[in-house]
Design a protein around this motif. Structure first.
Motif, PDB file in Angstrom:
ATOM      1  N   ARG A 147      19.954  -0.122  18.940  1.00 23.52           N
ATOM      2  CA  ARG A 147      19.254   0.691  18.458  1.00 23.52           C
ATOM      3  C   ARG A 147      19.528  -0.153  17.090  1.00 23.52           C
ATOM      4  N   GLN A 199      10.920   5.348  11.618  1.00 21.97           N
ATOM      5  CA  GLN A 199      10.591   6.631  11.771  1.00 21.97           C
ATOM      6  C   GLN A 199       9.149   6.237  12.425  1.00 21.97           C
ATOM      7  N   ASP A 222      18.010   8.364   7.826  1.00 26.72           N
ATOM      8  CA  ASP A 222      18.644   9.062   9.175  1.00 26.72           C
ATOM      9  C   ASP A 222      18.086   8.440  10.481  1.00 26.72           C
ATOM     10  N   SER A 274      18.772   9.647  13.534  1.00 26.20           N
ATOM     11  CA  SER A 274      17.797  10.127  13.989  1.00 26.20           C
ATOM     12  C   SER A 274      16.603  10.694  13.929  1.00 26.20           C
ATOM     13  N   ASP A 275      15.940   9.784  13.018  1.00 24.44           N
ATOM     14  CA  ASP A 275      14.113  10.507  12.999  1.00 24.44           C
ATOM     15  C   ASP A 275      13.926   9.219  13.379  1.00 24.44           C
ATOM     16  N   THR A 325      14.962   5.445  19.507  1.00 26.35           N
ATOM     17  CA  THR A 325      16.425   6.142  19.554  1.00 26.35           C
ATOM     18  C   THR A 325      17.863   5.788  20.545  1.00 26.35           C
TER      19      THR A 325
END
Length: 290
Positions: free
Chosen positions: A21, A111, A143, A145-146, A150
């Motif tokens: 990550r 992103q 964020d 999660s965006d 991931t």
């Protein structure tokens, strides 16, 4: 030559080496770039040994937000650039422009990425796509999660570390005329720094407590020599020493560990190296890497 905008240099790339990550390590690189490369006021612009340009190269990659994580892979990993608008002018007149858009100044979670208007599905930039003029547009948010990646594309696990078989229960064996053969297996202890001399016909090796599988080995020389001077041998099922050829020959440089793979893995109670001509060896290691 880089033409860089006057945007604040608060955004830096991350290193992928230890995380699936990427945003987790963005802060680490941010700290390194800010703390170690801001030495003008203390008379040290770069940390460490800069004689060969390693630290300059690292900083330039950090500034671009790109990194050649896996050499010769044909891709660059995309990080978070130091600056929000960068142009790299090439000698052939073409240029690479990297523009970053952030939801807030501290945003470093990638992103989306677009190369010449085409969305990329990974945080990777194909090197071939950089021929001629290229425009890389990056969108950063806060964020995780965006994120574009991931974690489902986590790097493959590294192979398990394999211990040198000579470091386990093994007895050093050698021709009677060889002096202090144990130094070949002392893992670099100071007492072995001068190496072990093998004259033509002399040999040294190790006998395991029980038969062991052997597939690979390494040798570190004190003085350079061709590997043809070394003949590797193992004890066969009949209890006789027999040749154990390697898959290739190589020049053995001084003070450099050179790996070899046996042409065929063997299970043997002992392995040795016999000198076809005089050599001075610093270290021998034996492995089962199958």
């Amino acid at each position: 030559m880089c033409a860089i905008s006057n945007q604040p240099a608060h955004h830096i790339p991350f290193m992928y080496a230890f995380s699936d990550r990427p945003w987790r390590t963005a802060g680490i690189v941010n700290e390194l770039a800010a703390r170690l490369f801001a030495g003008a006021h203390i008379g040290q612009g770069f940390p460490g040994d800069e004689d060969n340009g390693e630290m300059s190269a690292w900083w330039l990659w950090a500034a671009l937000g790109l990194y050649p994580l896996e050499l010769a892979s044909g891709v660059l990993r995309i990080g978070s650039p130091l600056f929000d608008d960068i142009r790299v002018d090439r000698a052939d007149g073409s240029s690479l422009r990297i523009r970053s858009h952030r939801s807030e100044p501290a945003a470093h979670v990638l992103q989306s990425a677009r190369l010449d208007g085409v969305d990329l599905d990974r945080a990777e930039l194909p090197i071939a796509a950089l021929a001629g003029d290229a425009d890389l547009e990056l969108i950063f948010v806060t964020d995780p999660s965006d994120a574009l990646e991931t974690g489902e594309h986590a790097p493959a696990a590294h192979s398990t570390w394999c211990r040198d078989l000579t470091a386990e229960r093994a007895d050093v064996i050698a021709a009677a005329s060889v002096v202090d053969a144990r130094r070949l297996f002392d893992d670099g202890e100071h007492g072995g720094s001068s190496g072990v001399v093998l004259a033509a016909g002399e040999w040294a090796g190790c006998r395991f407590a029980e038969p062991r599988a052997v597939s690979d080995l390494t040798v570190t020389m004190v003085a350079a020599a061709p590997s043809s001077r070394l003949q590797w041998e193992v004890i066969d099922e009949d209890g006789n020493w027999t040749a154990a050829p390697t898959t290739h020959d190589a020049e053995l440089a001084a003070d450099r560990t050179t790996p070899f793979e046996l042409a065929a893995p063997v299970v043997t109670p002992a392995i040795r190296v016999r000198a076809e001509a005089g050599v001075t060896i610093r270290q021998i290691e034996v492995f089962d890497l199958r």
